[in-house]
Design a protein around this motif. Structure first.
Motif, mmCIF file in Angstrom:
data_model
loop_
_atom_site.group_PDB
_atom_site.id
_atom_site.type_symbol
_atom_site.label_atom_id
_atom_site.label_comp_id
_atom_site.label_asym_id
_atom_site.label_seq_id
_atom_site.Cartn_x
_atom_site.Cartn_y
_atom_site.Cartn_z
ATOM 1 N N LEU A 59 0.815 -1.212 0.000
ATOM 2 C CA LEU A 59 0.000 0.000 0.000
ATOM 3 C C LEU A 59 0.850 1.264 0.000
ATOM 4 O O LEU A 59 0.517 2.244 -0.665
ATOM 5 C CB LEU A 59 -0.929 0.019 1.221
ATOM 6 C CG LEU A 59 -2.197 -0.826 1.156
ATOM 7 C CD1 LEU A 59 -2.865 -0.867 2.516
ATOM 8 C CD2 LEU A 59 -3.151 -0.264 0.117
ATOM 9 N N ARG A 60 1.938 1.246 0.744
ATOM 10 C CA ARG A 60 2.773 2.441 0.828
ATOM 11 C C ARG A 60 3.322 2.852 -0.529
ATOM 12 O O ARG A 60 3.561 4.036 -0.771
ATOM 13 C CB ARG A 60 3.920 2.215 1.818
ATOM 14 C CG ARG A 60 3.481 2.202 3.264
ATOM 15 C CD ARG A 60 4.663 2.326 4.205
ATOM 16 N NE ARG A 60 5.553 1.170 4.138
ATOM 17 C CZ ARG A 60 5.425 0.077 4.868
ATOM 18 N NH1 ARG A 60 4.411 -0.029 5.705
ATOM 19 N NH2 ARG A 60 6.288 -0.915 4.768
ATOM 20 N N ARG A 61 3.509 1.891 -1.417
ATOM 21 C CA ARG A 61 4.004 2.227 -2.762
ATOM 22 C C ARG A 61 2.977 3.017 -3.565
ATOM 23 O O ARG A 61 3.317 3.645 -4.570
ATOM 24 C CB ARG A 61 4.399 0.951 -3.506
ATOM 25 C CG ARG A 61 5.595 0.240 -2.890
ATOM 26 C CD ARG A 61 6.214 -0.750 -3.858
ATOM 27 N NE ARG A 61 5.365 -1.900 -4.099
ATOM 28 C CZ ARG A 61 5.374 -3.027 -3.378
ATOM 29 N NH1 ARG A 61 6.181 -3.127 -2.337
ATOM 30 N NH2 ARG A 61 4.585 -4.039 -3.666
ATOM 31 N N GLY A 62 1.743 2.976 -3.122
ATOM 32 C CA GLY A 62 0.700 3.711 -3.837
ATOM 33 C C GLY A 62 0.375 5.054 -3.225
ATOM 34 O O GLY A 62 -0.476 5.775 -3.755
ATOM 35 N N ALA A 63 1.026 5.412 -2.122
ATOM 36 C CA ALA A 63 0.720 6.680 -1.451
ATOM 37 C C ALA A 63 1.012 7.859 -2.370
ATOM 38 O O ALA A 63 2.125 8.016 -2.866
ATOM 39 C CB ALA A 63 1.518 6.808 -0.160
ATOM 40 N N GLY A 64 -0.004 8.666 -2.617
ATOM 41 C CA GLY A 64 0.154 9.810 -3.508
ATOM 42 C C GLY A 64 -0.094 9.492 -4.970
ATOM 43 O O GLY A 64 -0.002 10.389 -5.811
ATOM 44 N N ARG A 65 -0.423 8.233 -5.281
ATOM 45 C CA ARG A 65 -0.706 7.832 -6.667
ATOM 46 C C ARG A 65 -2.212 7.748 -6.880
ATOM 47 O O ARG A 65 -3.004 7.756 -5.940
ATOM 48 C CB ARG A 65 -0.058 6.475 -6.967
ATOM 49 C CG ARG A 65 1.410 6.382 -6.605
ATOM 50 C CD ARG A 65 2.294 7.139 -7.555
ATOM 51 N NE ARG A 65 2.360 6.519 -8.862
ATOM 52 C CZ ARG A 65 3.179 5.503 -9.169
ATOM 53 N NH1 ARG A 65 3.980 4.982 -8.230
ATOM 54 N NH2 ARG A 65 3.213 5.009 -10.386
ATOM 55 N N ARG A 66 -2.633 7.628 -8.138
ATOM 56 C CA ARG A 66 -4.042 7.501 -8.464
ATOM 57 C C ARG A 66 -4.493 6.046 -8.326
ATOM 58 O O ARG A 66 -3.704 5.117 -8.485
ATOM 59 C CB ARG A 66 -4.298 7.979 -9.898
ATOM 60 C CG ARG A 66 -3.919 9.420 -10.182
ATOM 61 C CD ARG A 66 -4.781 10.394 -9.408
ATOM 62 N NE ARG A 66 -6.166 10.383 -9.806
ATOM 63 C CZ ARG A 66 -6.688 11.211 -10.717
ATOM 64 N NH1 ARG A 66 -5.930 12.123 -11.310
ATOM 65 N NH2 ARG A 66 -7.981 11.150 -11.018
ATOM 66 N N PHE A 103 -8.871 4.978 -2.049
ATOM 67 C CA PHE A 103 -7.502 4.531 -2.301
ATOM 68 C C PHE A 103 -6.484 5.492 -1.686
ATOM 69 O O PHE A 103 -5.525 5.068 -1.037
ATOM 70 C CB PHE A 103 -7.275 4.412 -3.806
ATOM 71 C CG PHE A 103 -5.910 3.896 -4.176
ATOM 72 C CD1 PHE A 103 -5.616 2.544 -4.104
ATOM 73 C CD2 PHE A 103 -4.914 4.761 -4.608
ATOM 74 C CE1 PHE A 103 -4.357 2.067 -4.446
ATOM 75 C CE2 PHE A 103 -3.660 4.297 -4.941
ATOM 76 C CZ PHE A 103 -3.379 2.943 -4.862
ATOM 77 N N LEU A 104 -6.698 6.792 -1.875
ATOM 78 C CA LEU A 104 -5.751 7.772 -1.331
ATOM 79 C C LEU A 104 -5.717 7.713 0.187
ATOM 80 O O LEU A 104 -4.642 7.704 0.799
ATOM 81 C CB LEU A 104 -6.115 9.178 -1.812
ATOM 82 C CG LEU A 104 -5.246 10.327 -1.300
ATOM 83 C CD1 LEU A 104 -3.770 10.070 -1.572
ATOM 84 C CD2 LEU A 104 -5.680 11.652 -1.921
ATOM 85 N N ALA A 105 -6.891 7.654 0.811
ATOM 86 C CA ALA A 105 -6.921 7.601 2.277
ATOM 87 C C ALA A 105 -6.277 6.320 2.800
ATOM 88 O O ALA A 105 -5.525 6.345 3.782
ATOM 89 C CB ALA A 105 -8.370 7.696 2.766
ATOM 90 N N SER A 106 -6.521 5.190 2.138
ATOM 91 C CA SER A 106 -5.967 3.915 2.598
ATOM 92 C C SER A 106 -4.447 3.879 2.466
ATOM 93 O O SER A 106 -3.748 3.395 3.362
ATOM 94 C CB SER A 106 -6.582 2.760 1.800
ATOM 95 O OG SER A 106 -7.977 2.698 1.970
#
Length: 256
Positions: A59-66, A103-106
């Motif tokens: 999940l951390r790899r998606g932080a700030g992504r769409r 997704f952004l919040a998670s």
């Protein structure tokens, strides 16, 4: 600080005396999906469950992504919870906005929770503005509430003035990293609800006002009184200090 592991928003209990319960509003479903996902994963992570640890790392790899931009995260990040909640809602037209918000919040929560096993960083009623206030006091001492030029306040203002999902994601990520360092929690279900509403132009102004109220109402009593006196002298609208935190996700401007 106590650990809160239940983050799912309650079902809307509004109903007629002799009729069925009303369908939850759209922003409540977004908050509910986020809360259910994190409430399922957070206690397992705190117990060092290998599967949960692995999922947070992804999940951390998606932080700030769409949403859906990172193929490794397809089906992760609360989107399956959201899909289940929306399965019987053909009238829900802003599905893409809902996915982006959940997704952004998670993913921001996963970044916030990184390496922390003592407390859950998702806690109910811990608002964004209130978290920034807490961080200001931890960094600068009791008088921090009166510092109008605080860099932390400036970061919150930058979130409020963001004009795209990408920019609000980057600016929230900066704040979350600071909250992580100080172990200050945040209500990510509430944040998801706000991010959903923020993506619609009619709802954006309400969310911006909400972030401002959260910040002002979390001030120390003396700082709040000073601000109120100053506004009264300037002829401006004083903040209503009697306002209490709205327990339903959506806060002060929960309408669509």
């Amino acid at each position: 600080m106590t650990t809160t592991t239940t983050g799912a928003a309650a079902e809307d209990s509004s109903h007629d005396a002799d009729g069925p319960a009303e369908a939850p509003s759209e922003h409540r479903l977004v908050a509910q999906a986020t809360g259910q996902y994190i409430a399922r994963l957070q206690p397992r992570y705190l117990k060092d469950n290998p599967a949960a640890v692995s999922e947070l790392a992804r999940l951390r790899r998606g932080a700030g992504r769409r949403a859906h931009q990172v193929q490794d995260l397809w089906g992760v990040g609360g989107l399956e919870e959201l899909a289940r909640l929306l399965a019987d809602r053909p009238d829900f037209h802003r599905r893409e906005d809902a996915e982006e918000a959940v997704f952004l919040a998670s993913t921001l929560w996963a970044l916030h929770q990184q390496s922390g096993r003592d407390h859950g960083m998702h806690q109910r009623k811990q608002t964004l503005g209130g978290a920034v206030r807490t961080l200001m006091r931890l960094d600068n001492g009791p008088g921090a509430d009166e510092e109008r030029d605080s860099p932390l306040r400036t970061r919150l203002v930058r979130v409020g003035t963001a004009e795209s999902v990408e920019s609000v994601a980057v600016r929230l990520r900066e704040i979350v990293l600071l909250l992580r360092g100080a172990q200050v929690p945040l209500d990510y279900a509430r944040l998801a609800c706000q991010l959903y509403r923020w993506q619609s132009r009619p709802g954006r102004a309400g969310v911006q006002r909400e972030w401002g109220r959260e910040f002002h109402l979390a001030a120390a009593p003396r700082a709040r009184a000073t601000a109120k006196d100053t506004e009264a002298q300037d002829g401006g609208d004083a903040i209503d200090l009697s306002l209490s935190m709205d327990e339903e996700y959506g806060g002060y401007a929960s309408g669509e």
